[in-house]
Design an enzyme around this catalytic site. Structure first.
Site, PDB file in Angstrom:
ATOM      1  N   LYS A 109      47.781  41.568  29.125  1.00 60.19           N
ATOM      2  CA  LYS A 109      46.404  41.232  29.526  1.00 60.19           C
ATOM      3  C   LYS A 109      45.414  41.699  28.453  1.00 60.19           C
ATOM      4  CE  LYS A 109      46.844  39.226  33.579  1.00 60.19           C
ATOM      5  NZ  LYS A 109      46.580  37.786  33.650  1.00 60.19           N
TER       6      LYS A 109
ATOM      7  N   GLN B  64      48.718  57.495  46.791  1.00 55.09           N
ATOM      8  CA  GLN B  64      48.125  56.789  45.654  1.00 55.09           C
ATOM      9  C   GLN B  64      46.972  55.914  46.175  1.00 55.09           C
ATOM     10  OE1 GLN B  64      51.144  56.296  46.987  1.00 55.09           O
ATOM     11  NE2 GLN B  64      52.019  54.297  46.562  1.00 55.09           N
ATOM     12  N   THR B  65      45.919  55.796  45.374  1.00 56.50           N
ATOM     13  CA  THR B  65      44.724  55.075  45.845  1.00 56.50           C
ATOM     14  C   THR B  65      44.532  53.748  45.095  1.00 56.50           C
ATOM     15  OG1 THR B  65      43.402  56.345  44.283  1.00 56.50           O
ATOM     16  CG2 THR B  65      43.424  57.123  46.574  1.00 56.50           C
TER      17      THR B  65
ATOM     18  N   GLU C 288      55.177  39.429  46.154  1.00 57.34           N
ATOM     19  CA  GLU C 288      53.974  39.740  46.936  1.00 57.34           C
ATOM     20  C   GLU C 288      53.415  41.106  46.540  1.00 57.34           C
ATOM     21  OE1 GLU C 288      57.001  39.551  47.893  1.00 57.34           O
ATOM     22  OE2 GLU C 288      57.566  41.058  49.372  1.00 57.34           O
ATOM     23  N   LYS C 289      52.104  41.272  46.769  1.00 59.03           N
ATOM     24  CA  LYS C 289      51.460  42.529  46.423  1.00 59.03           C
ATOM     25  C   LYS C 289      51.282  43.379  47.677  1.00 59.03           C
ATOM     26  CE  LYS C 289      49.063  42.193  42.663  1.00 59.03           C
ATOM     27  NZ  LYS C 289      47.775  42.240  41.979  1.00 59.03           N
ATOM     28  N   ALA C 290      50.826  44.639  47.476  1.00 58.02           N
ATOM     29  CA  ALA C 290      50.839  45.626  48.557  1.00 58.02           C
ATOM     30  C   ALA C 290      50.198  45.167  49.888  1.00 58.02           C
ATOM     31  CB  ALA C 290      50.201  46.922  48.078  1.00 58.02           C
TER      32      ALA C 290
ATOM     33  N   TYR D 224      52.812  44.211  31.539  1.00 62.12           N
ATOM     34  CA  TYR D 224      51.868  43.245  32.123  1.00 62.12           C
ATOM     35  C   TYR D 224      50.438  43.597  31.677  1.00 62.12           C
ATOM     36  CZ  TYR D 224      48.987  41.207  35.902  1.00 62.12           C
ATOM     37  OH  TYR D 224      48.022  40.536  36.623  1.00 62.12           O
TER      38      TYR D 224
ATOM     39  N   LYS E 181      55.225  43.411  56.864  1.00 59.75           N
ATOM     40  CA  LYS E 181      56.099  44.395  57.522  1.00 59.75           C
ATOM     41  C   LYS E 181      55.595  44.700  58.928  1.00 59.75           C
ATOM     42  CE  LYS E 181      57.328  46.624  53.149  1.00 59.75           C
ATOM     43  NZ  LYS E 181      57.139  47.815  52.309  1.00 59.75           N
TER      44      LYS E 181
HETATM   45  P1  NAD Z   1      49.818  33.716  41.304  1.00 52.73           P
HETATM   46  O1  NAD Z   1      51.168  34.152  40.797  1.00 52.73           O
HETATM   47  O2  NAD Z   1      49.713  33.293  42.714  1.00 52.73           O
HETATM   48  O3  NAD Z   1      49.253  32.569  40.364  1.00 52.73           O
HETATM   49  C1  NAD Z   1      49.627  32.386  39.036  1.00 52.73           C
HETATM   50  C2  NAD Z   1      50.090  30.954  38.885  1.00 52.73           C
HETATM   51  O4  NAD Z   1      50.475  30.746  37.527  1.00 52.73           O
HETATM   52  C3  NAD Z   1      51.313  30.628  39.759  1.00 52.73           C
HETATM   53  O5  NAD Z   1      51.035  29.542  40.630  1.00 52.73           O
HETATM   54  C4  NAD Z   1      52.377  30.262  38.751  1.00 52.73           C
HETATM   55  O6  NAD Z   1      53.256  29.230  39.183  1.00 52.73           O
HETATM   56  C5  NAD Z   1      51.542  29.819  37.572  1.00 52.73           C
HETATM   57  N1  NAD Z   1      52.355  29.882  36.350  1.00 52.73           N
HETATM   58  C6  NAD Z   1      53.132  30.898  35.917  1.00 52.73           C
HETATM   59  N2  NAD Z   1      53.765  30.535  34.804  1.00 52.73           N
HETATM   60  C7  NAD Z   1      53.387  29.269  34.525  1.00 52.73           C
HETATM   61  C8  NAD Z   1      53.726  28.350  33.501  1.00 52.73           C
HETATM   62  N3  NAD Z   1      54.577  28.687  32.537  1.00 52.73           N
HETATM   63  N4  NAD Z   1      53.149  27.131  33.530  1.00 52.73           N
HETATM   64  C9  NAD Z   1      52.286  26.779  34.514  1.00 52.73           C
HETATM   65  N5  NAD Z   1      51.933  27.613  35.504  1.00 52.73           N
HETATM   66  C10 NAD Z   1      52.484  28.836  35.506  1.00 52.73           C
HETATM   67  O7  NAD Z   1      48.842  34.926  40.980  1.00 52.73           O
HETATM   68  P2  NAD Z   1      47.334  35.181  41.434  1.00 52.73           P
HETATM   69  O8  NAD Z   1      47.340  36.376  42.286  1.00 52.73           O
HETATM   70  O9  NAD Z   1      46.710  33.937  41.926  1.00 52.73           O
HETATM   71  O10 NAD Z   1      46.706  35.592  40.019  1.00 52.73           O
HETATM   72  C11 NAD Z   1      45.967  34.689  39.211  1.00 52.73           C
HETATM   73  C12 NAD Z   1      45.600  35.373  37.903  1.00 52.73           C
HETATM   74  O11 NAD Z   1      44.825  36.548  38.166  1.00 52.73           O
HETATM   75  C13 NAD Z   1      46.808  35.837  37.080  1.00 52.73           C
HETATM   76  O12 NAD Z   1      46.535  35.649  35.731  1.00 52.73           O
HETATM   77  C14 NAD Z   1      46.899  37.307  37.396  1.00 52.73           C
HETATM   78  O13 NAD Z   1      47.533  38.032  36.364  1.00 52.73           O
HETATM   79  C15 NAD Z   1      45.436  37.678  37.557  1.00 52.73           C
HETATM   80  N6  NAD Z   1      45.263  38.870  38.413  1.00 52.73           N
HETATM   81  C16 NAD Z   1      45.542  38.794  39.744  1.00 52.73           C
HETATM   82  C17 NAD Z   1      45.376  39.928  40.527  1.00 52.73           C
HETATM   83  C18 NAD Z   1      45.653  39.910  42.014  1.00 52.73           C
HETATM   84  O14 NAD Z   1      45.435  40.930  42.669  1.00 52.73           O
HETATM   85  N7  NAD Z   1      46.124  38.817  42.608  1.00 52.73           N
HETATM   86  C19 NAD Z   1      44.936  41.126  39.960  1.00 52.73           C
HETATM   87  C20 NAD Z   1      44.695  41.152  38.600  1.00 52.73           C
HETATM   88  C21 NAD Z   1      44.838  40.016  37.840  1.00 52.73           C
END
Ligand code: NAD
Length: 332
Positions: free
Chosen positions: A155, A220-221, A193-195, A151, A202
């Site tokens: 990026k 872990q931090t 879901e994330k942490a 992942y 939970k």
């Molecule tokens: P999320 O999974 O809720 O949103 C991503 C969206 O992309 C989803 O709604 C998903 O359906 C859509 N998607 C995936 N594949 C697709 C496709 N083929 N066609 C159309 N849509 C598609 O995630 P998020 O937490 O809202 O994250 C948004 C962005 O930020 C992502 O790129 C993620 O990698 C980045 N990011 C998020 C975090 C975080 O803590 N949430 C941290 C670092 C980076």
């Protein structure tokens, strides 16, 4: 009326971003492979196009001439249980890279004025994040590259892709490296879901006197940024002239056990923490405990310097708002 397109707006951060842009008077088009789980379309956009952005033809239809800003948040992603187990690596790399390849090219063809790309702190090298008390995530520590997940590699590749399009085709890019964004209207169950959301779910599901499971030794931090502050930081970055990748996160670093303790204290319940790892974890889940790097914290020096703003909400405040939303979902 300015026109914005939010790719991945059916997701967590994209939904909040669409809503904010709409409130600010933009005409907002969202494209996503799925509907938003918690909001009706009219709350977050004017047009919602349900499509698969790995398909270049779909991207061709979604990104049209006359668009002022494209926000590229679509990615095949999830929390540690999704991106660190190794089981989804091929899809994560293939799907997200295809989306970004399509989007960068189409933005040039359609002469989009500005493009935002959401990268992640997961692209930082593992060797700088071994000490939980002293991780180094300054932007200039990115190379030599050594992310701990595919992942993160994707990026990094896509950051470079957008920067190349900037160099060769003058694509006007802004790139943020998000550090653990959390808040309501985000995935809180189901494995992606994330942490923070997992922890709060939970706690909300637990009965008085029981225990909640925390993955790893809990030492872990990480730092966590509330989603509305993230959106504010993105909009400010877009208004700036800064084109290099920059962190968007909080500098309030906590251990994962501290995060769990916050969630417990907000609930007012009397709960214990059970750290699960090693063989016990593997036997229960069938894969190794996916805790990621030992330490990670946002370093906001560059953002402060270049954009002149900083996030300020304490973690506990954002967690209170998120807990009440997650508890409502659990009790539905
Ligand atoms: P999320 O999974 O809720 O949103 C991503 C969206 O992309 C989803 O709604 C998903 O359906 C859509 N998607 C995936 N594949 C697709 C496709 N083929 N066609 C159309 N849509 C598609 O995630 P998020 O937490 O809202 O994250 C948004 C962005 O930020 C992502 O790129 C993620 O990698 C980045 N990011 C998020 C975090 C975080 O803590 N949430 C941290 C670092 C980076």
């Amino acid at each position: 009326m300015k026109k914005a397109i939010v790719l991945g707006g059916g997701g967590f951060i994209g939904g909040h971003l669409g809503k904010r842009l709409k409130n600010e008077g933009y005409h907002v088009r969202i494209a996503d492979i799925k509907n938003h789980e918690f909001w009706n379309h009219h709350e977050i956009c004017h047009e919602f196009i349900k499509c698969d952005l790995t398909d270049p033809k779909a991207v061709e239809l979604v990104i049209t001439e006359g668009c002022d800003e494209v926000y590229q948040l679509a990615a095949d992603m999830g929390g540690a249980g999704y991106i660190f187990t190794g089981e989804n690596d091929a899809n994560v790399m293939h799907n997200s890279a295809l989306i970004n390849l399509n989007v960068a090219k189409e933005c040039v063809l359609k002469k989009v004025k500005k493009v935002f790309y959401s990268s992640s702190a997961c692209m930082y090298p593992e060797h700088n994040q071994l000490d939980p008390d002293n991780p180094n995530c300054s932007e200039d520590s990115a190379y030599p590259a050594n992310p701990d997940s595919e992942y993160g590699w994707e990026k990094l590749f896509s950051e470079r892709l957008f920067l190349s399009f900037n160099r060769n085709y003058k694509l006007n890019v802004r790139i943020a490296r998000f550090h653990n964004i959390f808040g309501p209207q985000g995935t809180w169950t189901g494995g992606k879901e994330k942490a923070p959301a997992a922890m709060m779910r939970k706690v909300a599901e637990s009965s008085e006197g029981s225990e909640i499971e925390v993955w790893g030794d809990g030492l872990q931090t990480r730092s966590f940024l509330y989603v509305e502050e993230c959106v504010e930081a993105v909009l400010r970055l877009m208004k700036s002239e800064f084109k290099e990748p920059v962190n968007i996160g909080s500098e309030e670093m906590v251990t994962i056990n501290q995060l769990a303790k916050y969630a417990i204290s907000i609930s007012g319940k009397d709960l214990n923490i059970k750290n699960i790892q090693g063989e016990e974890f593997k036997t229960k889940y069938g894969f190794s405990c996916p805790t990621g790097v030992r330490g990670r914290n946002s370093d906001n020096k560059l953002y402060r310097e270049k954009i002149g703003w900083e996030v300020s909400e304490p973690l506990l405040e954002g967690m209170k708002k998120t807990y009440s939303w997650i508890a409502d979902q659990v009790n539905k």
